[in-house]
Write an enzyme that holds these catalytic residues in place. Structure first.
Site, PDB file in Angstrom:
ATOM      1  N   ASP A   1       0.958  -1.268   0.008  1.00 35.16           N
ATOM      2  CA  ASP A   1       0.124  -0.175   0.152  1.00 35.16           C
ATOM      3  C   ASP A   1       0.860   1.120  -0.086  1.00 35.16           C
ATOM      4  O   ASP A   1       1.311   1.500   1.093  1.00 35.16           O
ATOM      5  CB  ASP A   1      -1.129   0.076   1.252  1.00 35.16           C
ATOM      6  CG  ASP A   1      -1.991  -0.912   1.165  1.00 35.16           C
ATOM      7  OD1 ASP A   1      -2.002  -2.120   0.505  1.00 35.16           O
ATOM      8  OD2 ASP A   1      -3.061  -0.935   1.905  1.00 35.16           O
TER       9      ASP A   1
ATOM     10  N   LYS B   1      -6.869   3.369  -3.141  1.00 35.74           N
ATOM     11  CA  LYS B   1      -7.271   3.417  -2.099  1.00 35.74           C
ATOM     12  C   LYS B   1      -7.789   4.816  -1.405  1.00 35.74           C
ATOM     13  O   LYS B   1      -6.962   5.821  -2.175  1.00 35.74           O
ATOM     14  CB  LYS B   1      -6.490   2.905  -1.063  1.00 35.74           C
ATOM     15  CG  LYS B   1      -6.452   2.690   0.316  1.00 35.74           C
ATOM     16  CD  LYS B   1      -5.542   1.970   1.080  1.00 35.74           C
ATOM     17  CE  LYS B   1      -5.409   2.137   2.643  1.00 35.74           C
ATOM     18  NZ  LYS B   1      -4.236   1.372   3.142  1.00 35.74           N
TER      19      LYS B   1
ATOM     20  N   LYS C   1     -10.375   0.164  -2.719  1.00 33.74           N
ATOM     21  CA  LYS C   1     -10.503   0.098  -0.963  1.00 33.74           C
ATOM     22  C   LYS C   1     -10.631   1.354  -0.418  1.00 33.74           C
ATOM     23  O   LYS C   1      -9.805   2.217  -0.336  1.00 33.74           O
ATOM     24  CB  LYS C   1      -9.054  -0.353  -0.715  1.00 33.74           C
ATOM     25  CG  LYS C   1      -8.502  -0.530   0.684  1.00 33.74           C
ATOM     26  CD  LYS C   1      -7.177  -1.139   0.905  1.00 33.74           C
ATOM     27  CE  LYS C   1      -6.826  -1.167   2.501  1.00 33.74           C
ATOM     28  NZ  LYS C   1      -5.722  -1.689   2.760  1.00 33.74           N
TER      29      LYS C   1
END
Length: 308
Positions: free
Chosen positions: A145, A208, A244
């Site tokens: 991430d 995300k 996400k």
């Protein structure tokens, strides 16, 4: 080709009105609610990103990742043999080896995700970001991430943003890359859309919303804009990119609402751990409480459910 960037416009009032309607959606009940909650569990990135993380609390988190819902509750729902686990365990790079060891010892194949690239601020040199990514992958992380440099968005350096994300993608190698946009710090919904498209063009497997450390994290207006960008990218290229939302998602009702929104905007095919994740640290506790109530008809006491 980034000439389209200057032409992007987002109708903010319309997006906000749509988001207000989303908040008023009636949630599902009974067995349908239990089914949606179990689906949400399989999409959770069970996360600990604290300065006081230790091997012991990472091991506990990994055990909870493999056994997210009490076995007797799953048996009551006839779901005990379906292999229900969370989507991934997410930690800092320094804790990746602890997580990999714990999950291997538990005999499960849940991937370890690591934040990297100067998380959460992104205010580190690119060379440092790339080195951190490579180390996390070397330690055993199968998902990375990364966080973008918000300054590149705020100053309109779109080519620079593309190149930074592209190099991060290259550093990830075989690991999946989720690109954190930190939407609460991008200034406008138009910038959220632009950054989403750039991140996907540069090779992101997921986009995300947030690090969870910003003042404003996952919100429905931002979610709508990012999912519309994913849909447009899919129409243009045929490539499916995951989504996400992360930060501030704490209740079972919120989790179901996010699932319903994904179903409406992107379709049922996105409702899998391969294309949808929920970034959360405390969400699982509330989901298990709701399932406990559904099965037993009473509310769980503090000692009834294992800590995550």
């Amino acid at each position: 080709e980034l000439g389209w960037i200057s032409k992007v416009h987002v109708n903010r009032p319309a997006v906000v009105r749509h988001a207000e309607r989303i908040k008023k959606w009636r949630t599902v009940k009974g067995n349908w609610q239990a089914a949606w909650l179990l689906k949400a569990v399989t999409c959770i990135d069970l996360t600990t990103l604290s300065g006081d993380d230790t091997p012991s609390n990472v091991h506990r988190l990994c055990f909870k990742a493999k056994h997210p819902i009490r076995e007797d509750l799953l048996k009551a729902l006839d779901m005990h043999d379906k292999g229900i686990t969370v989507g991934a365990v997410c930690v800092y790079p320094a804790r990746v080896t602890d997580a990999v060891y714990a999950l291997k010892a538990a005999g499960c194949n849940i991937p370890v995700a690591s934040v990297a690239a100067g998380f959460p601020s992104g205010q580190t040199p690119l060379e440092t970001k790339l080195a951190e990514i490579k180390l996390a992958v070397e330690y055993g992380a199968r998902e990375i991430d990364i966080v973008i440099s918000r300054s590149l968005v705020l100053t309109g350096q779109w080519e620079g943003l593309y190149e930074e994300i592209r190099q991060c993608r290259e550093a990830c190698g075989e690991a999946h890359m989720k690109t954190i946009l930190a939407t609460g710090e991008l200034g406008s919904l138009a910038n959220v859309y632009k950054a989403s498209m750039i991140a996907m063009m540069a090779g992101s497997d997921f986009i995300k919303t947030s690090t969870g450390k910003e003042v404003e994290n996952a919100t429905f207006p931002v979610g709508v804009v990012m999912m519309r960008a994913i849909r447009e990218f899919y129409w243009q290229t045929g490539n499916k990119v995951g989504f996400k939302p992360a930060g501030g998602i704490r209740t079972a009702k919120e989790a179901i609402t996010w699932l319903m929104l994904v179903k409406e905007e992107l379709g049922v095919e996105w409702l899998t751990p391969e294309l949808f994740r929920l970034g959360a640290s405390s969400l699982l506790e509330d989901i298990e409480k709701q399932i406990f109530y559904h099965v037993t008809g009473s509310y769980a006491l503090r000692h009834d459910l294992a800590m995550a």
